[in-house]
Design a protein around this motif. Structure first.
Motif, PDB file in Angstrom:
ATOM      1  N   VAL B 152       0.851  -1.194   0.000  1.00 33.60           N
ATOM      2  CA  VAL B 152       0.000   0.000   0.000  1.00 33.60           C
ATOM      3  C   VAL B 152       0.882   1.238   0.000  1.00 33.60           C
ATOM      4  CG1 VAL B 152      -1.659   1.326   1.346  1.00 33.60           C
ATOM      5  CG2 VAL B 152      -1.900  -1.146   1.176  1.00 33.60           C
ATOM      6  N   ARG B 153       1.925   1.184   0.816  1.00 35.72           N
ATOM      7  CA  ARG B 153       2.850   2.315   0.889  1.00 35.72           C
ATOM      8  C   ARG B 153       3.516   2.545  -0.472  1.00 35.72           C
ATOM      9  NH1 ARG B 153       5.764   0.760   5.777  1.00 35.72           N
ATOM     10  NH2 ARG B 153       4.078   1.313   7.176  1.00 35.72           N
ATOM     11  N   ALA B 156       1.119   4.136  -2.887  1.00 41.73           N
ATOM     12  CA  ALA B 156       0.917   5.558  -2.614  1.00 41.73           C
ATOM     13  C   ALA B 156       2.121   6.361  -3.088  1.00 41.73           C
ATOM     14  CB  ALA B 156       0.692   5.770  -1.123  1.00 41.73           C
ATOM     15  N   TYR B 161       2.579  10.416  -3.654  1.00 41.00           N
ATOM     16  CA  TYR B 161       2.289  10.899  -2.307  1.00 41.00           C
ATOM     17  C   TYR B 161       3.589  11.292  -1.607  1.00 41.00           C
ATOM     18  CZ  TYR B 161      -2.657   9.783  -1.879  1.00 41.00           C
ATOM     19  OH  TYR B 161      -4.012   9.778  -2.003  1.00 41.00           O
ATOM     20  N   VAL B 170      -2.871   7.937   4.172  1.00 40.13           N
ATOM     21  CA  VAL B 170      -2.825   6.496   3.960  1.00 40.13           C
ATOM     22  C   VAL B 170      -2.522   5.739   5.253  1.00 40.13           C
ATOM     23  CG1 VAL B 170      -1.704   4.639   2.687  1.00 40.13           C
ATOM     24  CG2 VAL B 170      -2.066   6.864   1.592  1.00 40.13           C
ATOM     25  N   ALA B 268      -8.174   4.338  -0.299  1.00 35.57           N
ATOM     26  CA  ALA B 268      -7.531   5.463   0.376  1.00 35.57           C
ATOM     27  C   ALA B 268      -6.429   6.034  -0.497  1.00 35.57           C
ATOM     28  CB  ALA B 268      -6.957   5.007   1.700  1.00 35.57           C
ATOM     29  N   VAL B 269      -5.795   5.167  -1.244  1.00 33.49           N
ATOM     30  CA  VAL B 269      -4.719   5.639  -2.112  1.00 33.49           C
ATOM     31  C   VAL B 269      -5.303   6.430  -3.261  1.00 33.49           C
ATOM     32  CG1 VAL B 269      -2.938   4.879  -3.713  1.00 33.49           C
ATOM     33  CG2 VAL B 269      -3.187   3.767  -1.500  1.00 33.49           C
TER      34      VAL B 269
END
Lengths: 249, 270
Positions: B152-153, B156, B161, B170, B268-269
């Protein structure tokens, strides 16, 4: 700084250490009642936790017990017991309160330890024809050891803290030095008492950590296993999380 | 520390029960039959509840104020500490070690040690409770942030991001369940520990327990104790409801739990 020099003076005055209200006597009371209550609560909590963990039932009880223990104020229980019918029975209110608050961390951690013992190892042991008690004593218990000791450490710290509070409800122990100091508006004595109590609590924590290291049934072996397992961090994280299960008083 | 509830507390010396139980707005004569339990010193006493309701209310308000201030301040301090600890593992070791040591110190000793610093005031109690809550909050915030899935990181970051947007857009939403779990534990134990503030006269309901002990007044002790447990349970339920509202994606849905989490994470991303 005044308070510190005052406290130092209080601590270095021999008269404050002697006699029935002296530090030595209060320390002896504190250590004695804490030790008795730790043994009592182990005798009550561990068999139940090991058995529940072994048969794999009562998980909700074991976990919720910790939450309940956290929500109930120690001070309130001590005072309620003191005002109750047991109040005239000497140390009984303190003993009961100490045991009550030591049971949740012991029970929850021991239960989780047994429950979370490596299922593959347990299955393998069963496949080798181990009986129930053998399985519990020779596989599950050694695997549960880290959490078991975490529970014991939390319980010991909890007991020492609660025994301090017993002074507020008229009991003995080192807390008496603090409450007497507050009663006399003697800041030096309050700080001196606090230093003694804090030192005792930290010493107990240190002793429990040392006992943990010395008694580890997998000493030397566990580390190798951890490294070999790769994401072995999980185990460490769990140990840390479990510390929070205790709850200060 | 000039906080509103210290006024209530100042008008309310430690361990002292006002001689006149009824406030001017209360009918002075409690029914003679109802006062029997006060004379008999029963554990449960309706007359006590009626005649001392203002005292109970004041104690409850003080209790809530001390708890709320402690947890809020604890959160304000724990958050930057956790972020710092995440950046540098050396800081993490120091912070976790120090908070664990603080957690080991019994509360009575903690309040006693803080008394010469702040004098006999509500600041002693709040500071002590903040120090205890740090242990739980820092651990839980760290655990929550650590549990954010690496992919996920990555996603993003790939979408451009920056660190701040990543954190607030996030990572924090995903860490919220763990953070709220920490806040719940901290709140419940703070409600219980506030009672010990009665040694310096700022213990909320603990003051009533202490004065009940001095006067051997059973109804006062039991009522204050029960109220204290009820406060803890109510605060816990409230926080649980808040968490459900803030993190609708953790509610069990048709799909599996982790599946739901994953979808939301990608949302969320996006």
């Amino acid at each position: 700084m005044d308070a510190l020099t005052g406290a130092w003076q209080w601590l270095t005055t021999a008269a404050n250490w002697a006699g029935d209200k002296g530090v030595w006597h209060r320390l002896a009371e504190h250590v004695q009642i804490s030790a008795v209550c730790l043994v009592l609560s182990c005798l009550i909590a561990l068999p139940v936790a090991l058995w529940l963990g072994h048969i794999g039932k009562g998980g909700a009880l074991a976990v919720n017990l910790s939450n309940i223990g956290r929500a109930v104020p120690t001070f309130a229980v001590l005072v309620l017991l003191t005002l109750g019918p047991l109040g005239s029975q000497g140390e009984w209110p303190t003993v009961i309160a100490l045991v009550l608050f030591a049971i949740p961390p012991l029970l929850t951690n021991a239960y989780l330890g047994i429950r979370e013992a490596d299922r593959d190892a347990v299955e393998a042991a069963r496949g080798m024809g181990m009986s129930g008690p053998q399985l519990l004593l020779r596989v599950e218990l050694p695997l549960a050891y880290p959490l078991l000791m975490t529970g014991l450490r939390s319980a010991a710290v909890q007991i020492v803290a609660t025994a301090t509070l017993a002074a507020m409800a008229g009991g003995g122990g080192l807390g008496r030095v603090i409450t007497a100091g507050f009663g006399n508006y003697d800041t030096a004595q309050v700080v001196a008492g606090a230093v003694l109590v804090a030192a005792l609590a930290l010493a107990v924590e240190g002793v429990m950590v040392a006992v943990d290291r010395l008694c580890d049934p997998m000493r030397g072996r566990r580390r190798a296993a951890r490294i070999g397992r790769g994401p072995g961090e999980r185990r460490g994280a769990r140990d840390d999380d479990a510390v929070a299960i205790g709850g200060a008083a | 520390m000039s906080v509103p509830w210290s006024l209530t507390a100042a008008a309310w010396p430690s361990g002292q029960v006002p001689a006149d139980p009824g406030g001017p707005w209360l009918p002075q004569a409690a029914a003679p039959g109802g006062a029997d339990c006060l004379v008999a010193n029963d554990w449960i006493c309706g007359a006590y509840l009626r005649t001392r309701s203002h005292e109970l209310l004041a104690a409850t308000v003080q209790h809530l104020g001390i708890t709320a201030a402690s947890v809020a301040l604890g959160l304000l301090i724990a958050f930057p500490l956790a972020l710092l600890a995440r950046r540098r593992r050396a800081v993490a070791g120091a912070v976790l070690g120090l908070t664990t040591v603080l957690y080991t110190i019994p509360s009575l000793a903690m309040f006693a040690l803080l008394t010469p610093v702040f004098g006999v005031s509500v600041a002693v109690v709040i500071t002590g409770l903040v120090l205890y809550s740090l242990t739980i909050l820092v651990r839980n915030i760290l655990a929550g942030l650590d549990a954010v899935p690496a992919e996920v990181r990555e996603a993003a970051r790939g979408m451009g991001y920056g660190p701040a947007r990543m954190l607030f857009g996030v990572e924090l939403p995903l860490a919220l369940p763990a953070v709220v779990a920490g806040i719940r534990i901290a709140t419940v134990s703070t409600v219980a520990m506030t009672t010990i503030g009665s040694v310096v006269g700022f213990g909320g309901l603990g003051n009533l327990i202490a004065s009940g002990l001095q006067g051997f007044f059973k109804a006062e002790v039991l009522t204050a104790s029960v109220l204290c447990v009820l406060l803890a349970v109510a605060a816990d339920l409230l926080l649980m409801a808040v968490q459900r509202m803030l993190t609708p994606w953790t509610r069990p849905r048709a799909g599996s739990r982790s599946g739901g989490r994953r979808t939301r994470a990608t949302k969320a991303v996006a």
